[in-house]
Write a protein that holds these residues in place. Structure first.
Motif, short mmCIF file in Angstrom:
data_model
loop_
_atom_site.label_atom_id
_atom_site.label_comp_id
_atom_site.label_asym_id
_atom_site.label_seq_id
_atom_site.Cartn_x
_atom_site.Cartn_y
_atom_site.Cartn_z
N ASP A 1 1.11 -18.67 7.90
CA ASP A 1 2.42 -19.14 8.26
C ASP A 1 3.41 -17.80 7.82
O ASP A 1 2.74 -16.71 7.17
N ALA A 2 4.75 -17.75 7.95
CA ALA A 2 5.59 -16.82 7.60
C ALA A 2 5.68 -16.68 6.11
O ALA A 2 5.66 -15.40 5.70
N ALA A 3 5.33 -17.71 5.41
CA ALA A 3 5.54 -17.24 3.67
C ALA A 3 4.28 -16.60 3.55
O ALA A 3 4.27 -15.51 2.50
N SER A 4 3.07 -16.86 4.17
CA SER A 4 1.85 -16.15 3.69
C SER A 4 2.08 -14.78 4.21
O SER A 4 1.61 -13.80 3.45
N ILE A 5 2.59 -14.54 5.34
CA ILE A 5 2.65 -12.94 5.64
C ILE A 5 3.83 -12.28 4.86
O ILE A 5 3.48 -11.01 4.44
N ASP A 6 4.66 -12.81 4.23
CA ASP A 6 5.67 -12.17 3.61
C ASP A 6 5.09 -11.94 2.01
O ASP A 6 5.37 -10.84 1.66
N GLN A 7 4.18 -12.92 1.71
CA GLN A 7 3.54 -12.62 0.37
C GLN A 7 2.56 -11.20 0.50
O GLN A 7 2.50 -10.45 -0.25
N LEU A 8 1.78 -11.47 1.61
CA LEU A 8 0.91 -10.08 1.95
C LEU A 8 1.64 -8.96 1.87
O LEU A 8 1.08 -7.79 1.49
N LEU A 9 2.83 -8.84 2.73
CA LEU A 9 3.67 -7.63 2.90
C LEU A 9 4.13 -7.10 1.69
O LEU A 9 4.32 -5.95 1.51
N LYS A 10 4.56 -8.26 0.85
CA LYS A 10 5.04 -7.72 -0.52
C LYS A 10 4.16 -7.33 -1.53
O LYS A 10 4.55 -6.06 -2.09
N SER A 11 3.12 -7.77 -1.31
CA SER A 11 1.85 -7.15 -2.30
C SER A 11 1.45 -5.61 -1.82
O SER A 11 1.28 -4.49 -2.60
N VAL A 12 1.49 -5.49 -0.47
CA VAL A 12 1.29 -4.16 0.08
C VAL A 12 2.32 -3.02 -0.29
O VAL A 12 2.21 -1.98 -0.59
N CYS A 13 3.57 -3.55 -0.04
CA CYS A 13 4.67 -2.65 -0.20
C CYS A 13 4.86 -2.61 -1.49
O CYS A 13 5.36 -1.33 -2.00
N ASN A 14 4.43 -3.29 -2.84
CA ASN A 14 4.63 -3.09 -4.11
C ASN A 14 3.59 -1.96 -4.59
O ASN A 14 3.93 -1.02 -5.03
N ALA A 15 2.53 -2.04 -3.81
CA ALA A 15 1.54 -1.03 -4.00
C ALA A 15 2.08 0.45 -3.56
O ALA A 15 1.69 1.37 -4.17
N LEU A 16 2.52 0.57 -2.47
CA LEU A 16 2.87 1.62 -1.84
C LEU A 16 4.11 2.38 -2.74
O LEU A 16 4.06 3.68 -3.06
N ILE A 17 4.95 1.46 -3.25
CA ILE A 17 6.08 1.91 -4.11
C ILE A 17 5.74 2.46 -5.49
O ILE A 17 5.93 3.54 -5.93
N GLU A 18 4.68 1.92 -5.70
CA GLU A 18 4.06 2.08 -7.18
C GLU A 18 3.37 3.45 -6.96
O GLU A 18 3.37 4.32 -8.18
N ALA A 19 2.96 3.81 -5.79
CA ALA A 19 1.95 5.16 -5.48
C ALA A 19 3.01 6.19 -5.30
O ALA A 19 2.58 7.33 -4.55
N ASP A 20 4.39 5.99 -5.27
CA ASP A 20 5.41 6.91 -5.10
C ASP A 20 5.82 7.16 -3.59
O ASP A 20 6.06 8.38 -3.17
N VAL A 21 5.32 6.27 -2.61
CA VAL A 21 5.70 6.65 -1.29
C VAL A 21 7.08 6.29 -1.09
O VAL A 21 7.69 5.54 -1.52
N ASN A 22 7.68 7.14 -0.33
CA ASN A 22 9.04 7.20 0.15
C ASN A 22 9.66 5.61 0.31
O ASN A 22 8.73 4.93 1.33
N VAL A 23 10.87 5.14 -0.07
CA VAL A 23 11.24 3.73 0.04
C VAL A 23 11.43 3.59 1.58
O VAL A 23 11.20 2.46 1.94
N LYS A 24 12.20 4.51 1.98
CA LYS A 24 12.46 4.00 3.46
C LYS A 24 11.16 3.99 4.32
O LYS A 24 11.21 3.17 5.23
N LEU A 25 10.08 4.67 3.92
CA LEU A 25 9.09 4.60 4.83
C LEU A 25 8.18 3.28 4.66
O LEU A 25 7.84 2.71 5.75
N VAL A 26 8.26 2.83 3.38
CA VAL A 26 7.73 1.45 3.34
C VAL A 26 8.43 0.47 3.86
O VAL A 26 8.11 -0.56 4.42
N ALA A 27 9.93 0.48 3.79
CA ALA A 27 10.74 -0.52 4.33
C ALA A 27 10.44 -0.58 5.87
O ALA A 27 10.41 -1.60 6.65
N ASN A 28 10.30 0.51 6.54
CA ASN A 28 10.05 0.90 7.90
C ASN A 28 8.83 0.01 8.26
O ASN A 28 8.66 -0.64 9.33
N LEU A 29 7.85 0.37 7.39
CA LEU A 29 6.28 -0.11 7.58
C LEU A 29 6.32 -1.68 7.43
O LEU A 29 5.86 -2.47 8.41
#
Length: 371
Positions: A1-29
């Motif tokens: 469902d939509a909630a599961s997809i949002d939770q998955l993307l949230k965990s992936v995006c948090n890992a990217l931001i913690e790894a110093d990936v550009n914030v705009k790049l993470v939002a676009n992804l």
């Protein structure tokens, strides 16, 4: 469902931001993955999918977008030079980025910031091509840093590669031009030029880099990026791309705690593939981006590096390990590094040597001479 997809993307995006990936790049992804997954799951033709199939499709969509961040060639096609057929294009190894020609001089120039590991990376690349039968030479065009020529001289001597440099000449353009001309005259096939470190705020050094580029006319320019660079990677990589037009990236110092998110930002900003990742200071401590063995990487030094995809080394795919696809489309597990077996101890070496009946043998009191 939509909630599961949002939770998955949230965990992936948090890992990217913690790894110093550009914030705009993470939002676009996140927006791209969410739109693709939503359209895929809402398609009526896929209504009969099971929960396992839906989960696999979502994971594959996320993984493909993560790979696209570190591999600009992912999902594209190219024409084979020999057969003329259209084949999928991907960064399967350094040979897909640059393939030097035998019997002809191939000039490679290194650029990057101060302290990023250019000199060590030059040595690693020289050893890499030397193992593949190329006549390789190193040119030290770094006249700014104290001890730069001594470091290159020491590294080149360790791997038995000829080098060119000067203690008295202060013009890096003259040294690089003379070094390349000397190696070409002696029929060297791979000529690697090491330049001084610089950043985009130093306009004079950037002009000097352009002069060196015009003097040696490199076949490939490589930018060396420190894995600890962080959010500054995008701006610096764009400045070097505009000035030097590099065609490959080497990410160094990934054997430490750095997650290399800046390298992902540099690749995405410049559409330039990663050629190698540095996993140590030794000459053989480098690895290929896809983590697979190269065409001649069957020696112990190459096998000891343990292949790592840059996405996984950057903390991006902590939960999505890249599979290796066989020719038939089936998935084979990644090959584990071979454990080094310790040599078996010889039993004869542990046993004391007997001295039957000899005079002076302490283990046989009867053999001692009487006083």
């Amino acid at each position: 469902d939509a909630a599961s997809i949002d939770q998955l993307l949230k965990s992936v995006c948090n890992a990217l931001i913690e790894a110093d990936v550009n914030v705009k790049l993470v939002a676009n992804l996140r927006s791209q993955v969410k739109s693709q997954v939503t359209a895929l799951l809402n398609d009526k033709a896929n209504a009969n999918w099971s929960d396992a199939q839906r989960r696999q499709r979502v994971q594959k969509a996320v993984f493909d977008h993560l790979v696209a961040l570190v591999d600009p060639l992912h999902g594209q096609s190219t024409t084979d030079d020999e057969s003329g057929a259209v084949v999928p294009s991907a960064n399967a190894g350094p040979g897909d980025i640059f393939k030097p020609k035998k019997g002809k001089p191939n000039v490679i120039m290194f650029v990057g910031l101060q302290g990023s590991g250019k000199t060590t990376s030059c040595t690693k690349l020289a050893l890499y091509y030397q193992k593949r039968g190329f006549k390789t030479g190193l040119v030290c065009a770094d006249t700014f840093r104290a001890g730069a020529f001594d470091q290159l001289k020491q590294n080149a001597s360790k791997i038995n590669v000829p080098f060119y440099g000067s203690y008295t000449e202060t013009d890096p353009v003259a040294i690089s031009a003379a070094g390349v001309a000397s190696f070409k005259q002696n029929r060297f096939e791979v000529i690697i030029v090491d330049t001084s470190g610089r950043h985009k705020q130093e306009q004079e050094l950037f002009d000097e880099m352009r002069e060196i580029d015009a003097a040696v006319t490199p076949d490939l320019t490589i930018m060396v990026l420190d894995a600890n660079i962080g959010q500054a990677a995008e701006a610096q990589s764009r400045a070097f791309k505009d000035a030097a037009g590099y065609g490959a990236i080497i990410v160094t110092k990934l054997d430490g705690h750095a997650k290399g998110g800046g390298a992902i930002s540099a690749v995405a900003a410049t559409k330039t593939p990663i050629m190698f990742i540095g996993t140590g200071e030794h000459a053989a401590a480098h690895d290929h981006p896809n983590g697979d063995d190269d065409e001649q990487g069957n020696n112990d030094e190459d096998r000891a590096d343990h292949g790592h995809h840059p996405a996984r080394r950057a903390g991006v795919a902590a939960t999505f390990r890249r599979p290796r696809f066989a020719a038939g489309g089936s998935v084979t597990p990644a090959r584990a590094p071979r454990p080094r077996s310790r040599p078996a101890l010889r039993a004869e070496a542990l046993r004391p040597q007997r001295r039957n009946g000899r005079a002076g043998d302490r283990r046989n009191p009867r053999s001692r001479p009487r006083s």
